[in-house]
Design an enzyme around this catalytic site. Structure first.
Site, PDB file in Angstrom:
ATOM      1  N   ASP A 131     139.265  79.584 -52.145  1.00 16.94           N
ATOM      2  CA  ASP A 131     139.556  79.436 -50.723  1.00 16.94           C
ATOM      3  C   ASP A 131     140.899  80.059 -50.366  1.00 16.94           C
ATOM      4  O   ASP A 131     141.951  79.556 -50.751  1.00 16.94           O
ATOM      5  CB  ASP A 131     139.571  77.942 -50.359  1.00 16.94           C
ATOM      6  CG  ASP A 131     138.166  77.374 -50.286  1.00 16.94           C
ATOM      7  OD1 ASP A 131     137.332  77.962 -49.572  1.00 16.94           O
ATOM      8  OD2 ASP A 131     137.904  76.344 -50.951  1.00 16.94           O
ATOM      9  N   MET A 165     143.567  80.940 -47.566  1.00 18.71           N
ATOM     10  CA  MET A 165     143.994  80.470 -46.240  1.00 18.71           C
ATOM     11  C   MET A 165     145.339  81.080 -45.878  1.00 18.71           C
ATOM     12  O   MET A 165     146.200  81.247 -46.738  1.00 18.71           O
ATOM     13  CB  MET A 165     144.121  78.945 -46.252  1.00 18.71           C
ATOM     14  CG  MET A 165     142.859  78.240 -46.733  1.00 18.71           C
ATOM     15  SD  MET A 165     143.001  76.464 -46.545  1.00 18.71           S
ATOM     16  CE  MET A 165     141.451  75.937 -47.278  1.00 18.71           C
ATOM     17  N   MET A 193     129.844  76.327 -42.535  1.00 16.08           N
ATOM     18  CA  MET A 193     130.907  75.335 -42.744  1.00 16.08           C
ATOM     19  C   MET A 193     130.432  73.975 -42.246  1.00 16.08           C
ATOM     20  O   MET A 193     129.975  73.851 -41.099  1.00 16.08           O
ATOM     21  CB  MET A 193     132.185  75.734 -41.986  1.00 16.08           C
ATOM     22  CG  MET A 193     132.853  77.025 -42.442  1.00 16.08           C
ATOM     23  SD  MET A 193     133.326  77.081 -44.178  1.00 16.08           S
ATOM     24  CE  MET A 193     134.392  75.650 -44.327  1.00 16.08           C
ATOM     25  N   MET A 243     139.756  82.645 -45.185  1.00 13.58           N
ATOM     26  CA  MET A 243     140.018  81.958 -43.921  1.00 13.58           C
ATOM     27  C   MET A 243     141.315  82.547 -43.382  1.00 13.58           C
ATOM     28  O   MET A 243     142.361  81.904 -43.364  1.00 13.58           O
ATOM     29  CB  MET A 243     140.111  80.448 -44.157  1.00 13.58           C
ATOM     30  CG  MET A 243     138.740  79.827 -44.435  1.00 13.58           C
ATOM     31  SD  MET A 243     138.843  78.240 -45.276  1.00 13.58           S
ATOM     32  CE  MET A 243     138.914  78.825 -46.975  1.00 13.58           C
ATOM     33  N   HIS A 290     134.396  79.187 -56.505  1.00  7.28           N
ATOM     34  CA  HIS A 290     134.722  79.407 -55.091  1.00  7.28           C
ATOM     35  C   HIS A 290     136.233  79.351 -54.884  1.00  7.28           C
ATOM     36  O   HIS A 290     136.884  78.384 -55.263  1.00  7.28           O
ATOM     37  CB  HIS A 290     134.029  78.317 -54.263  1.00  7.28           C
ATOM     38  CG  HIS A 290     134.137  78.473 -52.780  1.00  7.28           C
ATOM     39  ND1 HIS A 290     133.298  79.295 -52.047  1.00  7.28           N
ATOM     40  CD2 HIS A 290     134.983  77.908 -51.875  1.00  7.28           C
ATOM     41  CE1 HIS A 290     133.610  79.212 -50.758  1.00  7.28           C
ATOM     42  NE2 HIS A 290     134.637  78.384 -50.627  1.00  7.28           N
ATOM     43  N   SER A 295     134.962  74.483 -55.704  1.00  7.31           N
ATOM     44  CA  SER A 295     136.131  75.082 -55.044  1.00  7.31           C
ATOM     45  C   SER A 295     137.392  74.691 -55.802  1.00  7.31           C
ATOM     46  O   SER A 295     137.700  73.498 -55.922  1.00  7.31           O
ATOM     47  CB  SER A 295     136.247  74.600 -53.602  1.00  7.31           C
ATOM     48  OG  SER A 295     137.553  74.889 -53.127  1.00  7.31           O
ATOM     49  N   HIS A 325     136.403  83.143 -50.351  1.00  9.14           N
ATOM     50  CA  HIS A 325     136.199  82.745 -48.966  1.00  9.14           C
ATOM     51  C   HIS A 325     137.499  82.951 -48.203  1.00  9.14           C
ATOM     52  O   HIS A 325     138.459  82.217 -48.401  1.00  9.14           O
ATOM     53  CB  HIS A 325     135.779  81.258 -48.964  1.00  9.14           C
ATOM     54  CG  HIS A 325     135.611  80.652 -47.610  1.00  9.14           C
ATOM     55  ND1 HIS A 325     135.527  79.275 -47.431  1.00  9.14           N
ATOM     56  CD2 HIS A 325     135.501  81.201 -46.373  1.00  9.14           C
ATOM     57  CE1 HIS A 325     135.370  79.019 -46.143  1.00  9.14           C
ATOM     58  NE2 HIS A 325     135.363  80.165 -45.479  1.00  9.14           N
ATOM     59  N   ASP A 356     129.595  74.759 -47.168  1.00  9.34           N
ATOM     60  CA  ASP A 356     130.979  74.556 -47.596  1.00  9.34           C
ATOM     61  C   ASP A 356     131.622  73.421 -46.808  1.00  9.34           C
ATOM     62  O   ASP A 356     131.818  73.537 -45.604  1.00  9.34           O
ATOM     63  CB  ASP A 356     131.765  75.858 -47.405  1.00  9.34           C
ATOM     64  CG  ASP A 356     133.128  75.821 -48.062  1.00  9.34           C
ATOM     65  OD1 ASP A 356     133.464  74.807 -48.694  1.00  9.34           O
ATOM     66  OD2 ASP A 356     133.856  76.824 -47.938  1.00  9.34           O
TER      67      ASP A 356
HETATM   68  C1  DX5 Z   1     137.525  74.094 -46.626  1.00  8.30           C
HETATM   69  C2  DX5 Z   1     137.180  74.957 -47.817  1.00  8.30           C
HETATM   70  C3  DX5 Z   1     136.247  74.304 -48.755  1.00  8.30           C
HETATM   71  C4  DX5 Z   1     136.781  73.058 -49.382  1.00  8.30           C
HETATM   72  C5  DX5 Z   1     135.651  72.194 -49.846  1.00  8.30           C
HETATM   73  O1  DX5 Z   1     138.329  74.792 -45.770  1.00  8.30           O
HETATM   74  O2  DX5 Z   1     136.610  76.160 -47.387  1.00  8.30           O
HETATM   75  O3  DX5 Z   1     135.801  75.207 -49.752  1.00  8.30           O
HETATM   76  O4  DX5 Z   1     137.641  73.296 -50.450  1.00  8.30           O
HETATM   77  O5  DX5 Z   1     136.192  71.019 -50.325  1.00  8.30           O
HETATM   78  P1  DX5 Z   1     135.389  69.651 -50.295  1.00  8.30           P
HETATM   79  O6  DX5 Z   1     134.189  69.872 -51.142  1.00  8.30           O
HETATM   80  O7  DX5 Z   1     136.362  68.700 -50.886  1.00  8.30           O
HETATM   81  O8  DX5 Z   1     135.054  69.365 -48.870  1.00  8.30           O
HETATM   82 ZN    ZN Z   2     135.515  77.536 -48.884  1.00 13.95          ZN
END
Ligand code: DX5
Ligand code: ZN
Length: 228
Positions: free
Chosen positions: A39, A41, A141, A72, A37, A12, A70, A176
């Site tokens: 993320d 948000m 998750m 969110m 990956h 990620s 991904h 994840d």
């Molecule tokens: C959390 C994200 C993850 C996160 C994982 O909201 O969706 O992808 O970056 O990070 P680690 O591996 O540090 O938990």
């Molecule tokens: Zn993620």
């Protein structure tokens, strides 16, 4: 993108140097990342803000493997085309993000991407049972989404249940949150094949000392493979 259930490591870039995404992506891929990956948000569905479509579009030329985006965010549907145009290969939406995830999965596929559905830790496996024929990936998750570097929440029984529900369908199970060489074997043994790892991949390394990324990726992969 052909389908298989071998272990795939998806770093990620939430844990990368935010001033240097192009080189960070090139470094993790050179060091053995299978997927990248991303993320996304929105400061609403989760309490943090990251990348809009223009940022994801800027990552695209650097990603030679698979860009796994991904979301969110809520709502999802108004942004599907923008992330398709940005070059996402896989677009994952949360089942908790709205009342019509079935339609969302259809719309993601209609836009030419693979469709993923993500489940928060409090959401049971059964919530996605009727989506499995419309879905290419189920993301379990193992932290409450919003931040990297959180502690792993054990969801092994959910993963096992999903693996059973999926049967022969070509659907990936992605994990994840909090994945590292200690937690990877638990989820791999339960049937997961895609392991997202942020802090466990980027910790201790940099673009200049990218060999550390390689060591970190190999450590997670070896731990997971030893459990399969
Ligand atoms: C959390 C994200 C993850 C996160 C994982 O909201 O969706 O992808 O970056 O990070 P680690 O591996 O540090 O938990
Ligand atoms: Zn993620």
């Amino acid at each position: 993108m052909s389908f298989d259930r071998t272990i795939k490591i998806a770093p990620s870039i939430l844990s990368a140097d935010f001033a240097n995404f192009g080189q960070e992506i090139q470094a993790i891929e050179a060091q053995g990342a299978d997927w990248v990956h991303v993320d996304v948000m929105d400061g609403h569905f989760v309490p943090n803000l990251t990348f809009g479509p223009p940022a994801v579009k800027a990552f695209r030329p650097h990603v030679k493997t698979v860009m796994d985006v991904h979301l969110m965010i809520a709502p999802v549907d108004p942004y599907i085309q923008a992330y398709a145009d940005a070059g996402a290969d896989i677009l994952t939406a949360h089942i908790e993000a709205g009342p019509h995830t079935h339609r969302t999965m259809q719309a993601i596929r209609a836009a030419g991407m693979k469709a993923g559905v993500a489940l928060n830790p409090g959401t049971p496996a059964e919530a996605v049972e009727h989506l499995l024929d419309l879905t290419d990936l189920v993301c379990v998750m193992t932290v409450n989404p919003g931040f990297g570097g959180q502690k792993f929440i054990d969801m092994t029984s959910k993963v096992r249940k999903l693996r059973q529900m999926i049967g022969d369908r070509p659907v990936h199970i992605e994990i994840d949150g909090g994945v590292d060489p200690k937690t990877a074997p638990l989820v791999a043994a339960a049937g997961a094949d895609v392991l997202v790892a942020g802090s466990a991949v980027f910790k201790g390394g940099s673009v200049e000392s990218s060999g550390v990324y390689g060591d970190n990726i190999r450590a997670v992969r070896a731990a997971a493979e030893s459990a399969v």
